[in-house]
Design a protein around this motif. Structure first.
Motif, PDB file in Angstrom:
ATOM      1  N   ALA A   1     -23.174  10.755   1.769  1.00 34.95           N
ATOM      2  CA  ALA A   1     -22.119  11.974   1.667  1.00 34.95           C
ATOM      3  C   ALA A   1     -22.450  13.275   1.958  1.00 34.95           C
ATOM      4  O   ALA A   1     -21.756  14.011   2.939  1.00 34.95           O
ATOM      5  CB  ALA A   1     -21.728  12.019   0.149  1.00 34.95           C
ATOM      6  N   ALA A   2     -23.650  13.588   1.849  1.00 32.40           N
ATOM      7  CA  ALA A   2     -24.304  15.100   2.101  1.00 32.40           C
ATOM      8  C   ALA A   2     -24.321  15.344   3.779  1.00 32.40           C
ATOM      9  O   ALA A   2     -24.069  16.203   4.237  1.00 32.40           O
ATOM     10  CB  ALA A   2     -25.529  15.463   1.432  1.00 32.40           C
ATOM     11  N   SER A   3     -24.702  14.131   4.263  1.00 31.56           N
ATOM     12  CA  SER A   3     -24.902  14.212   5.668  1.00 31.56           C
ATOM     13  C   SER A   3     -23.502  14.234   6.450  1.00 31.56           C
ATOM     14  O   SER A   3     -23.408  14.873   7.483  1.00 31.56           O
ATOM     15  CB  SER A   3     -25.600  12.868   6.101  1.00 31.56           C
ATOM     16  OG  SER A   3     -26.968  12.930   5.723  1.00 31.56           O
ATOM     17  N   VAL A   4     -22.669  13.448   5.962  1.00 28.37           N
ATOM     18  CA  VAL A   4     -21.333  13.719   6.545  1.00 28.37           C
ATOM     19  C   VAL A   4     -20.767  14.764   6.305  1.00 28.37           C
ATOM     20  O   VAL A   4     -20.261  15.293   7.154  1.00 28.37           O
ATOM     21  CB  VAL A   4     -20.377  12.435   5.848  1.00 28.37           C
ATOM     22  CG1 VAL A   4     -19.145  12.593   6.288  1.00 28.37           C
ATOM     23  CG2 VAL A   4     -20.960  10.922   6.189  1.00 28.37           C
ATOM     24  N   LEU A   5     -20.897  15.576   5.252  1.00 25.20           N
ATOM     25  CA  LEU A   5     -20.313  16.932   5.291  1.00 25.20           C
ATOM     26  C   LEU A   5     -20.859  17.706   6.054  1.00 25.20           C
ATOM     27  O   LEU A   5     -20.300  18.809   6.490  1.00 25.20           O
ATOM     28  CB  LEU A   5     -20.145  17.317   3.734  1.00 25.20           C
ATOM     29  CG  LEU A   5     -19.585  16.434   2.640  1.00 25.20           C
ATOM     30  CD1 LEU A   5     -19.475  16.906   1.487  1.00 25.20           C
ATOM     31  CD2 LEU A   5     -18.131  16.182   3.265  1.00 25.20           C
ATOM     32  N   GLU A   6     -22.313  17.757   6.127  1.00 26.55           N
ATOM     33  CA  GLU A   6     -23.159  18.729   6.944  1.00 26.55           C
ATOM     34  C   GLU A   6     -22.846  18.554   8.459  1.00 26.55           C
ATOM     35  O   GLU A   6     -22.457  19.466   9.093  1.00 26.55           O
ATOM     36  CB  GLU A   6     -24.554  18.275   6.787  1.00 26.55           C
ATOM     37  CG  GLU A   6     -25.500  19.534   7.546  1.00 26.55           C
ATOM     38  CD  GLU A   6     -26.723  18.797   7.728  1.00 26.55           C
ATOM     39  OE1 GLU A   6     -27.172  17.846   6.924  1.00 26.55           O
ATOM     40  OE2 GLU A   6     -27.658  19.314   8.416  1.00 26.55           O
ATOM     41  N   PHE A   7     -22.413  17.258   8.762  1.00 27.94           N
ATOM     42  CA  PHE A   7     -21.801  17.059  10.228  1.00 27.94           C
ATOM     43  C   PHE A   7     -20.599  17.370  10.410  1.00 27.94           C
ATOM     44  O   PHE A   7     -20.495  18.084  11.556  1.00 27.94           O
ATOM     45  CB  PHE A   7     -22.024  15.354  10.244  1.00 27.94           C
ATOM     46  CG  PHE A   7     -21.518  14.582  11.570  1.00 27.94           C
ATOM     47  CD1 PHE A   7     -20.717  13.615  11.595  1.00 27.94           C
ATOM     48  CD2 PHE A   7     -22.004  15.189  12.711  1.00 27.94           C
ATOM     49  CE1 PHE A   7     -20.167  13.344  12.826  1.00 27.94           C
ATOM     50  CE2 PHE A   7     -21.573  14.631  14.031  1.00 27.94           C
ATOM     51  CZ  PHE A   7     -20.797  13.459  14.000  1.00 27.94           C
ATOM     52  N   ALA A   8     -19.807  17.176   9.419  1.00 25.12           N
ATOM     53  CA  ALA A   8     -18.438  17.818   9.701  1.00 25.12           C
ATOM     54  C   ALA A   8     -18.351  19.398   9.851  1.00 25.12           C
ATOM     55  O   ALA A   8     -17.730  20.016  10.615  1.00 25.12           O
ATOM     56  CB  ALA A   8     -17.466  17.310   8.408  1.00 25.12           C
ATOM     57  N   GLN A   9     -19.427  19.923   9.017  1.00 27.99           N
ATOM     58  CA  GLN A   9     -19.427  21.214   9.226  1.00 27.99           C
ATOM     59  C   GLN A   9     -19.920  21.989  10.526  1.00 27.99           C
ATOM     60  O   GLN A   9     -19.308  22.678  10.984  1.00 27.99           O
ATOM     61  CB  GLN A   9     -20.232  21.641   7.948  1.00 27.99           C
ATOM     62  CG  GLN A   9     -20.483  23.333   7.700  1.00 27.99           C
ATOM     63  CD  GLN A   9     -19.261  23.946   7.211  1.00 27.99           C
ATOM     64  OE1 GLN A   9     -18.499  23.370   6.773  1.00 27.99           O
ATOM     65  NE2 GLN A   9     -18.903  25.185   7.538  1.00 27.99           N
ATOM     66  N   ARG A  10     -20.731  21.168  10.942  1.00 21.65           N
ATOM     67  CA  ARG A  10     -21.055  21.461  12.308  1.00 21.65           C
ATOM     68  C   ARG A  10     -19.891  21.354  13.466  1.00 21.65           C
ATOM     69  O   ARG A  10     -20.040  22.110  14.436  1.00 21.65           O
ATOM     70  CB  ARG A  10     -22.326  20.402  12.696  1.00 21.65           C
ATOM     71  CG  ARG A  10     -23.727  20.867  12.130  1.00 21.65           C
ATOM     72  CD  ARG A  10     -24.961  20.297  13.017  1.00 21.65           C
ATOM     73  NE  ARG A  10     -24.817  18.793  13.125  1.00 21.65           N
ATOM     74  CZ  ARG A  10     -25.416  17.779  12.210  1.00 21.65           C
ATOM     75  NH1 ARG A  10     -25.852  18.404  11.113  1.00 21.65           N
ATOM     76  NH2 ARG A  10     -25.316  16.482  12.527  1.00 21.65           N
ATOM     77  N   LEU A  11     -19.280  20.293  13.130  1.00 20.42           N
ATOM     78  CA  LEU A  11     -18.019  20.189  14.114  1.00 20.42           C
ATOM     79  C   LEU A  11     -17.128  21.273  13.907  1.00 20.42           C
ATOM     80  O   LEU A  11     -16.415  21.663  14.688  1.00 20.42           O
ATOM     81  CB  LEU A  11     -17.478  18.742  13.959  1.00 20.42           C
ATOM     82  CG  LEU A  11     -18.270  17.591  13.937  1.00 20.42           C
ATOM     83  CD1 LEU A  11     -17.188  16.379  13.820  1.00 20.42           C
ATOM     84  CD2 LEU A  11     -18.935  17.327  15.352  1.00 20.42           C
ATOM     85  N   ARG A  12     -17.160  21.827  12.838  1.00 24.90           N
ATOM     86  CA  ARG A  12     -15.972  22.899  12.482  1.00 24.90           C
ATOM     87  C   ARG A  12     -16.523  24.161  13.159  1.00 24.90           C
ATOM     88  O   ARG A  12     -15.641  24.711  13.652  1.00 24.90           O
ATOM     89  CB  ARG A  12     -16.187  23.201  10.952  1.00 24.90           C
ATOM     90  CG  ARG A  12     -14.851  23.844  10.407  1.00 24.90           C
ATOM     91  CD  ARG A  12     -15.366  24.114   8.886  1.00 24.90           C
ATOM     92  NE  ARG A  12     -14.451  25.189   8.484  1.00 24.90           N
ATOM     93  CZ  ARG A  12     -13.291  25.007   7.499  1.00 24.90           C
ATOM     94  NH1 ARG A  12     -13.188  23.565   7.572  1.00 24.90           N
ATOM     95  NH2 ARG A  12     -12.633  25.697   7.174  1.00 24.90           N
ATOM     96  N   ARG A  13     -17.676  24.468  13.388  1.00 22.41           N
ATOM     97  CA  ARG A  13     -18.014  25.417  13.962  1.00 22.41           C
ATOM     98  C   ARG A  13     -18.072  25.548  15.679  1.00 22.41           C
ATOM     99  O   ARG A  13     -17.794  26.529  16.355  1.00 22.41           O
ATOM    100  CB  ARG A  13     -19.406  26.071  13.514  1.00 22.41           C
ATOM    101  CG  ARG A  13     -19.522  26.555  12.365  1.00 22.41           C
ATOM    102  CD  ARG A  13     -20.792  27.487  12.156  1.00 22.41           C
ATOM    103  NE  ARG A  13     -22.165  26.531  12.188  1.00 22.41           N
ATOM    104  CZ  ARG A  13     -22.711  25.913  11.434  1.00 22.41           C
ATOM    105  NH1 ARG A  13     -21.971  26.147  10.085  1.00 22.41           N
ATOM    106  NH2 ARG A  13     -23.566  25.071  11.364  1.00 22.41           N
ATOM    107  N   SER A  14     -18.183  24.236  16.150  1.00 18.51           N
ATOM    108  CA  SER A  14     -18.227  24.170  17.668  1.00 18.51           C
ATOM    109  C   SER A  14     -16.647  24.289  18.257  1.00 18.51           C
ATOM    110  O   SER A  14     -16.032  23.884  17.498  1.00 18.51           O
ATOM    111  CB  SER A  14     -18.906  22.866  18.036  1.00 18.51           C
ATOM    112  OG  SER A  14     -17.836  21.641  17.549  1.00 18.51           O
TER     113      SER A  14
END
Ligand code: FO1
Length: 314
Positions: free
Chosen positions: A301-314
């Motif tokens: 869950a933490a990895s998925v949310l961190e991944f989503a956060q990275r997509l948010r900024r790009s």
């Protein structure tokens, strides 16, 4: 705030991982109700119950459904009377079906019944049905159309599938809880849990207007593959991919979601598929997706949310 779209066992595990790392008011789990059916005069909502029991810590880990510490005296007595015993209702689980059926007969919605149960069971997130209207998944086989539970339980997923139908879905509006999550200014990401893409996720995506709402999202939409190393962790997803002539792999699932999502999460075992999945226009995260225990659920869950956060900024 995070919105998770979930079906049965795989979905419930990642939803539980999200519930373990997020404050209760920051997670909404919208659950498939295409598996629902009327049985023995009771309204049974398998996926809602699997997610609810899992987040309440009451789930039966051997069967993957129903409640832990179950007894089967009702089923034994039912069998002795010649009742239908192909669909097992444990004594504890029976209370859920009886009380839900009473509430629905009294005019309550699936949403209000679910909210009442979750409050009683101390579920640390908001669980909502995908819709409060009736949707019933039908499975097309060589011998014609089967109601979902007949295919899944009575026939043990044996008949090769040719297609699916979600009766009622075109008129079924997303539930208030699902719509509220999608319009919440605090929404940060949407997660499609590792559930069966055909019979757990697609019923949700097929709800009236939902694909349009998702297309207008302003947050990342990330899906986790239910297929690892060319096999399904649980259930008929791989068999369905094969029977439909699709690539029985995480790549095959990525192709189903490619036009809809921003990022796809695969297991390290499928690292070799990264290029092919990226070629679909998706960002890819390869990580440990096998959720063997609650700690692994939280880590994914933490990895998925961190991944989503990275997509948010790009
Ligand atoms: N699955 C089975 O394979 N056999 C059963 O007897 C069975 C009973 C059952 C009772 C309540 C419930 O909530 C789920 C139950 N399931 C059973 C699982 C159910 O068919 C699946 O969980 C979903 O419909 C697919 O995810």
């Amino acid at each position: 705030m995070i919105l998770a779209l979930a079906g049965g066992v795989g979905g419930a595990k990642l939803a539980n991982g999200l519930a373990r790392i997020l404050p209760a008011d920051q997670l909404i789990v919208a659950v498939n109700t295409g598996d629902d059916f009327e049985h023995l005069g009771l309204h049974v909502s398998p996926d809602l119950d699997t997610v609810m029991y899992t987040l309440a810590g009451l789930n039966n880990t051997e069967t993957g459904w129903g409640r832990a510490g179950e007894s089967w005296r009702f089923m034994a007595a039912l069998g002795a009377l010649g009742g239908e015993t192909w669909f097992n209702l444990g004594d504890l689980d029976l209370a859920t079906h009886v009380e839900r059926t009473r509430r629905l007969a009294a005019g309550e919605t699936l949403s209000t019944a679910t909210a009442a149960f979750c409050a009683r069971l101390g579920v640390p997130a908001k669980i909502v049905p995908m819709t409060d209207q009736k949707v019933r998944t039908m499975v097309q086989t060589a011998d014609g159309w089967l109601p979902f539970q007949d295919y899944f339980v009575r026939l043990r997923c044996a008949p090769p599938v040719r297609g699916f139908r979600f009766d009622g879905v075109a008129r079924a509006v997303p539930s208030a809880g699902l719509l509220q999550a999608l319009s919440d200014p605090a929404l940060a990401a949407i997660v499609i849990c590792p559930s069966n893409p055909f019979v757990s996720v697609d019923p949700i995506l097929s709800l009236a207007g939902l694909r349009d709402l998702l297309a207008r999202r302003r947050v990342p939409l990330v899906a986790v593959s239910p297929i690892v190393g060319g096999k399904a962790i649980k259930g008929p997803a791989l068999k369905m991919l094969q029977e439909l002539g699709l690539d029985p792999s995480a790549l095959g699932v990525a192709r189903l979601y490619a036009k809809l999502i921003d990022g796809f999460v695969i297991d390290r075992q499928d690292d070799a598929l990264t290029q092919a999945i990226a070629a679909l226009g998706l960002r890819v995260l390869a990580t440990d997706t096998i959720m063997t225990d609650p700690a692994a659920q939280s880590a994914l869950a933490a990895s998925v949310l961190e991944f989503a956060q990275r997509l948010r900024r790009s």
